[in-house]
Design a protein around this motif. Sequence first.
Motif, short mmCIF file in Angstrom:
data_model
loop_
_atom_site.label_atom_id
_atom_site.label_comp_id
_atom_site.label_asym_id
_atom_site.label_seq_id
_atom_site.Cartn_x
_atom_site.Cartn_y
_atom_site.Cartn_z
N VAL A 1 0.77 -1.24 -0.15
CA VAL A 1 -0.03 -0.08 0.03
C VAL A 1 0.73 1.39 0.07
O VAL A 1 0.49 2.13 -0.73
N GLU A 2 1.94 1.35 0.86
CA GLU A 2 2.81 2.36 0.89
C GLU A 2 3.57 2.52 -0.33
O GLU A 2 3.74 3.78 -0.89
N LEU A 3 4.00 1.64 -1.10
CA LEU A 3 4.67 1.51 -2.17
C LEU A 3 3.86 2.26 -3.36
O LEU A 3 4.27 3.06 -4.07
N SER A 4 2.63 1.74 -3.31
CA SER A 4 1.71 2.30 -4.44
C SER A 4 1.28 3.69 -4.18
O SER A 4 1.15 4.43 -5.09
N LYS A 5 1.02 3.99 -2.93
CA LYS A 5 0.73 5.54 -2.83
C LYS A 5 2.09 6.19 -3.32
O LYS A 5 2.28 7.41 -3.95
N ALA A 6 3.49 5.88 -2.96
CA ALA A 6 4.55 6.54 -3.25
C ALA A 6 4.82 6.81 -4.65
O ALA A 6 5.40 7.66 -5.27
N GLY B 1 2.64 5.95 -7.23
CA GLY B 1 1.30 6.30 -8.08
C GLY B 1 0.76 5.35 -8.89
O GLY B 1 0.44 5.50 -10.11
N ARG B 2 1.21 3.96 -8.84
CA ARG B 2 0.95 2.48 -9.44
C ARG B 2 0.50 1.62 -8.63
O ARG B 2 0.81 1.48 -7.61
N GLU B 3 -0.21 0.79 -9.25
CA GLU B 3 -0.70 -0.26 -8.08
C GLU B 3 0.73 -1.35 -8.06
O GLU B 3 1.11 -2.03 -8.99
N ILE B 4 0.81 -1.59 -6.81
CA ILE B 4 1.88 -2.80 -6.44
C ILE B 4 1.16 -3.62 -5.66
O ILE B 4 0.44 -3.15 -4.41
N SER B 5 0.94 -4.66 -5.74
CA SER B 5 0.07 -5.82 -4.75
C SER B 5 1.24 -6.81 -4.17
O SER B 5 2.18 -7.19 -4.46
#
Length: 278
Positions: A200-205, A207-211
């Motif tokens: 979630v934090e990586l996705s926020k940083a 700007g793309r979806e990381i699951s």
Amino acid sequence: MTQNTQTTQNDQITLVIGGTGKTGRRVVERLTSLGRPVRVGSRSAEPGFDWQDPETWEAALEGVDRVYITYYPDLAFPGATEQVDAFSRLAVARGARRLVLLSGRGEEAAQAGEECVKKAGAEWTIVRSSWFNQNFSESFFLEPVLAGEIALPTGDAVEAFVDTDDIADVVVAALTDDRHIGKTYELSGPRLLSFSDVAVELSKATGREISYVSVTHEQYRAVLRENGLPEDFADLFAMILDGRNAHLVHGVEEALGRKPKDFADFAREAAASGVWDA
């Protein structure tokens, strides 16, 4: 008197084993900025240093006063204790007066290596670290982040990820300040995160979806095998799954008098550097 003491300190060579690695590189940068002579201990350095080749140790220790010891791939791996023991004793015999060892939180097998450093006959400091934030930007989790999927055998377990900048600051303090002699510092970040939280934090940083995808232990060992990496790396996840490190520790505050960096801050800084640009 003060000037003479400072001059003496600035003449002391510090050997940084793994000086091109995640913590070692940062320790080298900090010591250099302080005007301290530094020797990088790595196979590519001159003279070279190789844990698997004890004949390289002597030249690397020439004129060295203090040593930052990191062991690759991990202090808990088979054979590490014996090599750290032999190296520490040789370092002291060749004139090293202070040893600072990077160890791991909750790694019982690593504690034997810690004892070797303590008994070597020099001033010592032990720095026990949680998992690095930078594993996601400079190491084995970088490619999964770029691919947008982190598949690991960790389930919903949590870890107190710590930033390598914080580790380096503690290590440099231990190498240069007598107040840290004989101390064992356990380091963590300021909060516990699951790998789902990390995604979630990586996705926020970015700007793309990381699951995050939970896989079995055997599935992950197969991935390591396919990529030519030591399968023993999979065993390190046991420390996350059994909850032994599922609590915060305060070594950064104890050593430096400040709070450690949060994972979200690390993620924003790493994203701004472009390391995760697809």
